[in-house]
Every structure is written in C-alpha cells, then in structure tokens.
Design an enzyme around this catalytic site. Structure first.
Site, PDB file in Angstrom:
ATOM      1  N   ASP A 214      38.025  53.669 -26.531  1.00  8.79           N
ATOM      2  CA  ASP A 214      38.208  53.625 -25.072  1.00  8.79           C
ATOM      3  C   ASP A 214      38.672  52.225 -24.696  1.00  8.79           C
ATOM      4  O   ASP A 214      38.646  51.313 -25.519  1.00  8.79           O
ATOM      5  CB  ASP A 214      36.857  53.923 -24.390  1.00  8.79           C
ATOM      6  CG  ASP A 214      35.788  52.953 -24.882  1.00  8.79           C
ATOM      7  OD1 ASP A 214      35.659  51.877 -24.277  1.00  8.79           O
ATOM      8  OD2 ASP A 214      35.097  53.228 -25.894  1.00  8.79           O
ATOM      9  N   ASP A 216      37.057  50.425 -22.420  1.00  9.28           N
ATOM     10  CA  ASP A 216      35.908  49.947 -21.641  1.00  9.28           C
ATOM     11  C   ASP A 216      36.172  50.272 -20.163  1.00  9.28           C
ATOM     12  O   ASP A 216      36.491  51.437 -19.867  1.00  9.28           O
ATOM     13  CB  ASP A 216      35.667  48.449 -21.919  1.00  9.28           C
ATOM     14  CG  ASP A 216      34.218  48.055 -21.614  1.00  9.28           C
ATOM     15  OD1 ASP A 216      33.311  48.835 -21.955  1.00  9.28           O
ATOM     16  OD2 ASP A 216      33.999  46.988 -21.023  1.00  9.28           O
TER      17      ASP A 216
END
Ligand code: ADE
Length: 274
Positions: A214, A216
């Site tokens: 991801d 974040d």
C-alpha cells in the site's frame, strides 16, 4: 561449502507457506519464553530450513506482543545460521508501488514497547550488557544473494531502502506519514524491530524480503492503507516471494560463505560488556 541451516520467518500473508519437503513440527521453548508457534522443520532441495510464523499460524499475535526474543532464540537453538524474514510494508515513496519487493538495508526505530536485547540483566546466562553496532544493519552477503537470485529468476527487487518501524497496531496518521517521508524513509512496517537487532545479537546472518502492499496514507490519490488492502495485495503477489524463496534457499546452500558466519558470531560476542 559451509553447512548452513536457514530460518524463514513468515510475516503477514506468509504464515504457513507450503514450500518445505519432509515437513515435521517441533514445539519448543527458550529462556525467553515460547516462540509464536511450533517450528516447521524440513528442507528445500536438501538445504535444511526451519520455518516460523511471526504472528503464529493463526495470525493471532499483534506486532507488539510477538515474542521476538523467543522467536530468534528458538531458531538459534535449532542451529540456524541464517534468517530470511518476510514482511508486508507500506510504501512512503511514489516509485515503490504496491506489489514491489524491497531488500531493505536500513531502519528507523519508532517502536516503544519492545525488548531489544537478550542481555536484560536477569535471564540466566544473559546478565551482561550488549552494545551492538548497527552499521551495517543487515548481513551484506545475505542481502546480496537475495538480490542476485531475484535477478537470475526475473523477479524485480529493489536494492536497499530504509524501513520505519512503528509500534502499531494502528497505522500512521497523515502527519506521521509525511514526517517519515521527510526523513527519507522508503517503507513502513511494524515488525522489523527488534527482529533485526536480535538476529544480529544472536550472531545470525539476517536479511529481509519486504513487499510493499500500500501507499500508507500520504498520497492525495488512491486508497489509504487498510488491513484489507494489505492482505489483498500480499495475496495477489505472494507467488513472487515464494518463487524467490524457493530459488534462494538452494543457492544459499551452494554458496561459499567465507567467514561471514564466523564474523557475525564474533561481532555478537565482542559486543558483550561483562
Ligand atoms: N504493513 C503494511 N502496510 C503498512 C503500513 N502502511 N504501515 C505499517 N505497517 C504496514
């Protein structure tokens, strides 16, 4: 060729990978308590491997509650000379995309509640103080062979990167995420500390295969990190990690490690202050 035994610490998404031949389970304990789960003993093309699920095979131990000391010591007791750890992490840089592998070479420690040394002053045989140097943080030869293997089998893996390790279990606020970016960190996770430190203290050659899952929460566009997307992206890309491990272990078994193992043990020993 040196005799080696390789510990593999399976992180989120790799709690119980089916990559070993002649699998047996061994329940064990250590002077520091119980590891996260039974050890799975076996081999890959004849190279002995000991597998341990960092969060337990049911994935029920949070990053703060993992008994890192027991995990590393259990592998050491089993005769491991090397540890390859796998880690899900968030990306703090645009050029590191979800699904990418990063062979990290540095860390920033933002944990607050973890024991970072075996030498706690009260455990029998661990009453000294250990001042361990952290440069280089990782075994250089282990990092190198991970990168060489990845190249050989056509798996993309980034050479180097700094991981910020947060206490968790929550993810970061956007202010924190931007702060870590301003520090030049590349990825963010919750479990590499104290694992890196303890592996070094135990005199083991330790390397990490990290996978970005991801971005974040710092990016204006796209999804913010959630537990759901961490697992989804990890599962979509897990074959890459398994392929890399399956090629890496036999290669590590064939490698002439020179004095790498003795050097790791000598550094650990010479850092103890009696
Ligand atoms: N593990 C996977 N993604 C993460 C993130 N964004 N922060 C901390 N740990 C993670």
């Amino acid at each position: 060729m040196s005799e080696i035994i390789i510990g593999i610490i399976g992180g989120t998404g790799l709690d119980n990978p089916d990559i070993l031949k002649d699998r047996t389970e061994k329940v064990t304990t250590t002077p520091f308590g119980n590891p996260s789960d039974a050890l799975i003993l076996g081999n890959i093309e004849g190279v002995p491997v000991v597998l341990l699920a960092r969060h337990g095979r049911k994935h029920n131990i949070s990053p703060t509650d993992v008994n890192y000391r027991a995990n590393i010591w259990a592998l050491k007791q089993e005769g491991c000379t090397h540890v390859i750890a796998t880690n899900a992490c968030g990306s703090l840089q645009e050029e590191i995309a979800p699904g990418d592998l990063i062979i990290i070479d540095n860390f920033i420690d933002r944990t607050t509640k973890r024991q970072q040394t075996f030498y706690d002053g009260h455990t029998e045989n661990f009453k000294a103080i250990c001042h361990l140097p952290m440069e280089p943080a990782f075994c250089q030869d282990t990092r190198k062979i991970i990168l060489e293997t990845a190249k050989e089998i056509g798996v993309n893996a980034r050479d180097g990167g700094t991981i910020v390790v947060i206490e968790g279990p929550r993810f970061s606020s956007i202010a924190e995420s931007n702060l870590f970016r301003s520090w030049g960190a590349h990825v963010i996770g919750m479990t590499s500390i104290p694992e890196i430190v303890l592996a070094k203290e135990a005199g083991l050659c330790y390397g990490v295969i990290a996978m970005a899952t991801d971005y974040d929460c710092w990016r204006d566009i796209g999804e913010k990190v959630s537990h759901k997307n961490v697992l989804e992206i990890f599962h979509q890309n897990v074959q890459k990690v398994l392929q890399l491990l399956t090629a890496l272990i036999p290669r590590m078994g064939r490698k002439d490690w020179g004095t790498a193992m003795e050097d790791a043990q000598a550094l650990a020993k010479n850092s103890i202050f009696h």
